[in-house]
Scaffold this active site. Sequence first.
Site, PDB file in Angstrom:
ATOM      1  CD  GLU A  48      -1.857  -2.330   1.548  1.00 28.97           C
ATOM      2  OE1 GLU A  48      -0.694  -2.607   1.921  1.00 28.97           O
ATOM      3  OE2 GLU A  48      -2.782  -3.164   1.556  1.00 28.97           O
ATOM      4  CG  PHE A 110     -10.308  -9.469  10.845  1.00 29.33           C
ATOM      5  CD1 PHE A 110      -9.060  -9.863  11.325  1.00 29.33           C
ATOM      6  CD2 PHE A 110     -10.536  -9.517   9.481  1.00 29.33           C
ATOM      7  CE1 PHE A 110      -8.073 -10.311  10.460  1.00 29.33           C
ATOM      8  CE2 PHE A 110      -9.549  -9.960   8.605  1.00 29.33           C
ATOM      9  CZ  PHE A 110      -8.320 -10.356   9.095  1.00 29.33           C
ATOM     10  CE  LYS A 160     -17.929  -6.247   2.964  1.00 24.82           C
ATOM     11  NZ  LYS A 160     -17.085  -7.427   2.963  1.00 24.82           N
ATOM     12  CG  MET A 478      22.863  12.164   4.050  1.00 26.71           C
ATOM     13  SD  MET A 478      24.162  13.155   3.271  1.00 26.71           S
ATOM     14  CE  MET A 478      23.265  13.886   1.907  1.00 26.71           C
TER      15      MET A 478
END
Lengths: 564, 172
Positions: A48, A110, A160, A478
Site C-alpha cells: 500500500e 478484524f 463496508k 548520507m
Amino acid sequence: MTGARIFLEALKREGVREIFGIPGGAVINIYDELHKDSELFHILTRHEQGAVHAADGYARSSGKVGVVLVTSGPGATNTVTGIATAYMDSSPIVVFTGQVPTSMIGNDAFQEADIVGITRPCTKHNYLVKDVKDLPRVIKEAFYIARTGRPGPVLVDLPKDVITASANVKFPDHIELRGYKPVLEGHVKQIRKALDIILASSRPVLYTGGGVIWSSAAADLTKFARKLKIPVTNTLMGLGGFPGDDELFMGMLGMHGTYAANMAVTHSDLIIAVGARFDDRVTGKVEEFAPEAKIVHVDVDPASISKSVKVHVPIVGDAKRVVRRLLEELKNVPQKEIRAFQKRTAEWRKKISEWKETQPLRYNRSKTRIKPQYVVEKLYELTGGDAIITTEVGQNQMWAAQFFKYKQPRTFITSGGLGTMGFGFPAAIGAQVANPGKVVVDIAGDGSIQMNIQELATAVQYRLPVKVFILNNRFLGMVRQWQHLFFDKRYSETCFGVLPDFVRLAEAYGAVGLRATRPDQVENVIKKALDVNAPVLVDFVIDREECVYPMVPAGASLKDMLLV
Amino acid sequence: MVRRHTISLLVENRFGVLARVAGLFSGRGYNIESLCVAETTDPTVSKMTIVTSGDDQIIEQIIKQLRKLIDVIKVTDLTTTEHVERELVLVKVNAAPEHRAEILRTVDIFRAKIVDVSPSAYVVEITGDEGKIGAFIELMKPFGIRDIARTGKVAMARTAKKREQEGTRHVA
C-alpha cells in the site's frame, strides 16, 4: 445505485482514469464493481505504501490528483508514510480506505484501525463517511480540497455498509465549504509595494520553491526573472521551476546548495521568495540567514509566511497569479527605470559569476572508480535533460539535484519535506503511468531501493519501462557521511553486511538487470538501459566513501560551507 | 514576550472537530490552558473558546494554523479587541462552625452562591473574570479547599463602539 457504484461514478466525474491500490475484505464490493468497469484502470501495487507514492508521483509529474484505494486496518495504516510524504510536499492525492461496518466501529473488529484519527495530523483534511447519501458530496469535496489552495492529501474512510448500501443520489455540481476559501489573488497594493522594493534593490535574489511548480508559475516566473535579470536559486522542491541551464540560475541553495547560491543569499539585500517556506535545510542557522536582506514572500498558505523568518512584504496568493500581476505592473514601469535597475544590479551579477567560477559544483574524477556524480552527469548528457528524474533520499537525492540540469517543471520528483526512503521507485512508476512516452529514471541508493523493491513486480506487470539507477556504495550513505564528518568515522550500523545481487534480483522479477563497475562502462550501460523498452535496474558500483559537497553542517550558518 | 490570549472559534458542529483542534495544538507543541465548546443558536455551528499563551509569533502561527482547518469557519483573537470573559467555578470548601460566617461574608462580597451545604463543607458557585475568580480562590484557601471544578473561560467581543455611545453597552 450501491455505494460502490456511486464511488466509481463520483471518481469519473472528477476525471479520474487511473487508480493505484490493493484490494481487501472491506473494499471487496468496490473491486467487484471495478471489475465490471472498463473506463477506470487499476494498477495493483505490491504494498500500500507503494500505491500512495505511485499516486503521489503521478500527481507531481502531471499536476492531476492521484488516487489510491486500499482496504481497512493494515491496508490503511500502510498508507500513512505515503500520506505524510505527500502532505509535507503539498502533493494532491485522495486516499480511499475501506473500514469495518459502522455498527462495528470502535469494537476492535478484524482489520479495524482508526485511520481518520491516525491521519488527522498528516492530511489536509479527512472524512469518515457514515451515510451513503453523503458519498457524492464528500468525494467532490475531497478532490476539491486536495487540488486547490496549497494542495495536499485527503483521506476518505469508507465503512463496508456504506459501500454496500443503496441510495438514489444526486451528484452535486458545486461545492459549499464555508471554512475553506483559499486566497488566490494577491493583494494589488502589496504586489506594487513588492515591485517598488525590487526595483530599489541592488543585490536581489529570487528564491523559488515547490509552490512555483504546483501553481504552474514557472514560465511566468522565468519571464519575470529574465526581464529584470534577477539571479535565481531553487529549493530542492523548486528544481525545474527555472531553467537549470540559464545564465541567471545559481543552482540549489541550502545544506547541499551551491557556493554561489548560498553566498548570494547571505550577501543579498532583497530575497524574493515565491512558493518556498524557509525550511531549516534551506536557511541553515536561521538567525544568520540573509542578514542584510529585506524579504518579499509570495505564498498561497498564509501560515508559511513569517513562520521561521520575518517577512517585510507578505503576499498571500497563488504564485502564478501573483507573478502574472507583477509582470502586468512591470509594464507600467518606464523602460528607463528598468534599464537603470539592470545597470545597478550588473555588479551583483558579476559577483555571482565569480562565485560560480571559483567554486562550481565539482568532484574528484577517477579513471578506476565510478563516481556517482559522473553517473548523473552522463545521464543528463545522454538524455539531453529530457527525462523525469525521481530520487530516493540521501546522497543519491543530493547528487541527482546537483548534477542534472532540470529545465522543465515536474521533471524532478523527490521527497523533500519528509525525506522518505523508498519513495523514488514507486513515484517513478506513477510518473510513468501519467507520462507513457517519457523517459523516467529513479536515481536510487542501495539502502533506499530495498525499502520498496517489491514494486519491480508492478513495473513488469504493467510494462512500465521505468529505469532504476542504483548508486551502490553498500552504505546508508548520507548517515555514513555524517558519521565520517562528525562522529570520527564510527560507522554505526550504516554498512550493509549483506546486499542482494541486484542484477539477478531484477531478472527474478522479470525485469532487466545491468551492472557497471568501472567508469568506462558507465556510458554504454546507460545507453543500453535507455534503449530497452522494459523496466531496467542498473547496479552502479560506486566509490564507497564519496561524500556530498558542498555541505553546511546542520545548524550552521549558510556561509560556513564545507567545500570539496 | 509570552502573553496569554483568548481565541474564539466558530467551527462546524461535527464529530472529530474537537480532536482536530486539540490535535493541532499538541502536534505543533502549542499549549492549551483551557478549552470550552458548545453549540451556538445555529445547530450546525459550535463555538470554542481557547485560552493559550505564547509570544506574538507563536500566537500568529496558532491563529493561521487554526484557519487552515477545513472545519474551522472563523477565528478571532479576542485579546486584541474589547471583550468580556467569564468562567464558572464550583469550590468545595471546609466549613468549620467558627469559619462559616466569614465564608458567607466573602461569598456575599463576591456575589457568589452557596449551592450545597453539609455539616462540614459548602459548595460555592462563583462566576467572573480571571481576577475575581483568582482572588476568591485565594481567600478560600486558608479554610481548606477540598475540591474545585472549573468550566474554563468563555468569551465574547463587546458590541461595537457606536452602540456603546447610545448607552446600550452594559459593563458587568
